[in-house]
Design a protein around this motif. Structure first.
Motif, short mmCIF file in Angstrom:
data_model
loop_
_atom_site.label_atom_id
_atom_site.label_comp_id
_atom_site.label_asym_id
_atom_site.label_seq_id
_atom_site.Cartn_x
_atom_site.Cartn_y
_atom_site.Cartn_z
N LYS A 1 25.65 58.44 11.98
CA LYS A 1 25.52 57.07 11.49
C LYS A 1 26.47 56.14 12.23
O LYS A 1 26.09 55.03 12.61
CB LYS A 1 25.79 57.01 10.00
CG LYS A 1 24.67 57.59 9.17
CD LYS A 1 25.02 57.60 7.69
CE LYS A 1 23.96 58.31 6.88
NZ LYS A 1 24.32 58.44 5.46
N CYS A 2 27.71 56.59 12.44
CA CYS A 2 28.68 55.77 13.15
C CYS A 2 28.27 55.57 14.60
O CYS A 2 28.42 54.47 15.15
CB CYS A 2 30.07 56.39 13.07
SG CYS A 2 30.79 56.31 11.41
N GLU A 3 27.74 56.60 15.23
CA GLU A 3 27.27 56.46 16.61
C GLU A 3 26.12 55.48 16.69
O GLU A 3 26.06 54.65 17.61
CB GLU A 3 26.87 57.83 17.16
CG GLU A 3 28.04 58.75 17.40
CD GLU A 3 27.64 60.18 17.73
OE1 GLU A 3 26.45 60.54 17.60
OE2 GLU A 3 28.53 60.97 18.10
N GLU A 4 25.19 55.54 15.73
CA GLU A 4 24.08 54.60 15.70
C GLU A 4 24.57 53.17 15.51
O GLU A 4 24.07 52.24 16.14
CB GLU A 4 23.09 54.97 14.59
CG GLU A 4 22.20 56.13 14.93
CD GLU A 4 21.27 55.85 16.10
OE1 GLU A 4 20.75 54.71 16.20
OE2 GLU A 4 21.09 56.75 16.92
N MET A 5 25.55 52.98 14.64
CA MET A 5 26.12 51.66 14.42
C MET A 5 26.72 51.12 15.71
O MET A 5 26.56 49.94 16.05
CB MET A 5 27.18 51.70 13.32
CG MET A 5 26.62 51.94 11.94
SD MET A 5 27.87 52.32 10.70
CE MET A 5 28.91 50.88 10.77
N TYR A 6 27.41 51.97 16.44
CA TYR A 6 28.02 51.54 17.69
C TYR A 6 26.97 51.22 18.75
O TYR A 6 27.05 50.21 19.44
CB TYR A 6 28.97 52.62 18.22
CG TYR A 6 29.57 52.23 19.55
CD1 TYR A 6 30.58 51.27 19.62
CD2 TYR A 6 29.11 52.79 20.73
CE1 TYR A 6 31.11 50.88 20.83
CE2 TYR A 6 29.63 52.41 21.95
CZ TYR A 6 30.63 51.46 22.00
OH TYR A 6 31.15 51.07 23.21
N ILE A 7 25.94 52.06 18.83
CA ILE A 7 24.89 51.84 19.83
C ILE A 7 24.17 50.52 19.56
O ILE A 7 23.83 49.80 20.49
CB ILE A 7 23.90 53.02 19.82
CG1 ILE A 7 24.56 54.26 20.42
CG2 ILE A 7 22.62 52.67 20.58
CD1 ILE A 7 23.76 55.54 20.24
N PRO B 1 26.99 47.25 20.87
CA PRO B 1 27.94 47.74 21.88
C PRO B 1 29.10 46.78 22.17
O PRO B 1 30.06 47.16 22.82
CB PRO B 1 27.07 47.92 23.13
CG PRO B 1 25.91 47.03 22.91
CD PRO B 1 25.70 46.95 21.42
N ASP B 2 29.02 45.56 21.67
CA ASP B 2 30.10 44.60 21.89
C ASP B 2 31.26 44.80 20.93
O ASP B 2 32.26 44.09 21.00
CB ASP B 2 29.58 43.16 21.77
CG ASP B 2 28.57 42.84 22.86
OD1 ASP B 2 28.67 43.44 23.95
OD2 ASP B 2 27.68 42.02 22.61
N THR B 3 31.12 45.75 20.02
CA THR B 3 32.18 46.02 19.06
C THR B 3 33.43 46.50 19.79
O THR B 3 33.36 47.36 20.65
CB THR B 3 31.74 47.11 18.05
OG1 THR B 3 30.56 46.67 17.41
CG2 THR B 3 32.81 47.39 17.04
N GLU B 4 34.55 45.91 19.44
CA GLU B 4 35.81 46.30 20.06
C GLU B 4 36.36 47.52 19.34
O GLU B 4 36.47 47.53 18.11
CB GLU B 4 36.82 45.16 19.99
CG GLU B 4 38.12 45.49 20.70
CD GLU B 4 39.08 44.31 20.68
OE1 GLU B 4 40.28 44.55 20.59
OE2 GLU B 4 38.61 43.16 20.76
N ILE B 5 36.70 48.53 20.09
CA ILE B 5 37.27 49.75 19.53
C ILE B 5 38.73 49.82 19.92
O ILE B 5 39.09 49.67 21.09
CB ILE B 5 36.53 51.01 20.03
CG1 ILE B 5 35.09 50.97 19.53
CG2 ILE B 5 37.24 52.27 19.57
CD1 ILE B 5 34.25 52.11 20.02
N THR B 6 39.58 50.04 18.94
CA THR B 6 41.01 50.18 19.19
C THR B 6 41.39 51.64 19.05
O THR B 6 41.13 52.26 18.02
CB THR B 6 41.82 49.35 18.18
OG1 THR B 6 41.39 47.99 18.27
CG2 THR B 6 43.30 49.45 18.45
N ILE B 7 41.99 52.20 20.08
CA ILE B 7 42.44 53.59 20.04
C ILE B 7 43.90 53.59 19.60
O ILE B 7 44.76 53.00 20.25
CB ILE B 7 42.28 54.27 21.40
CG1 ILE B 7 40.79 54.27 21.80
CG2 ILE B 7 42.84 55.69 21.37
CD1 ILE B 7 40.51 54.79 23.17
N LEU B 8 44.13 54.22 18.47
CA LEU B 8 45.49 54.29 17.93
C LEU B 8 46.27 55.39 18.63
O LEU B 8 45.72 56.43 18.99
CB LEU B 8 45.44 54.56 16.43
CG LEU B 8 44.69 53.51 15.61
CD1 LEU B 8 44.61 53.96 14.15
CD2 LEU B 8 45.35 52.16 15.71
#
Length: 54
Positions: free
Chosen positions: A28-34, A37-44
């Motif tokens: 589900k999370c992968e589908e949301m991201y796909i 794709p402009d969603t900014e992801i922050t790597i902690l």
């Protein structure tokens, strides 16, 4: 006397359900991201990068 076969089967069924929940959630999370794709992801940073010790 405990029915060890039934205890084992119950544990395996519960474990399989848990794994399937994790897989479904990841999909589900992968589908949301796909879909966005402009969603900014922050790597902690990892704990060791922050100076934490266990």
């Amino acid at each position: 006397m405990a029915d060890y076969k039934e205890l084992y089967l119950e544990m395996v069924r519960g474990t399989e359900k848990s794994i399937n929940i994790l897989i479904d959630t990841q999909r589900k999370c992968e589908e949301m991201y796909i879909r966005n794709p402009d969603t900014e992801i922050t790597i902690l940073p990892a704990e060791e990068d922050q100076g934490y010790r266990s």
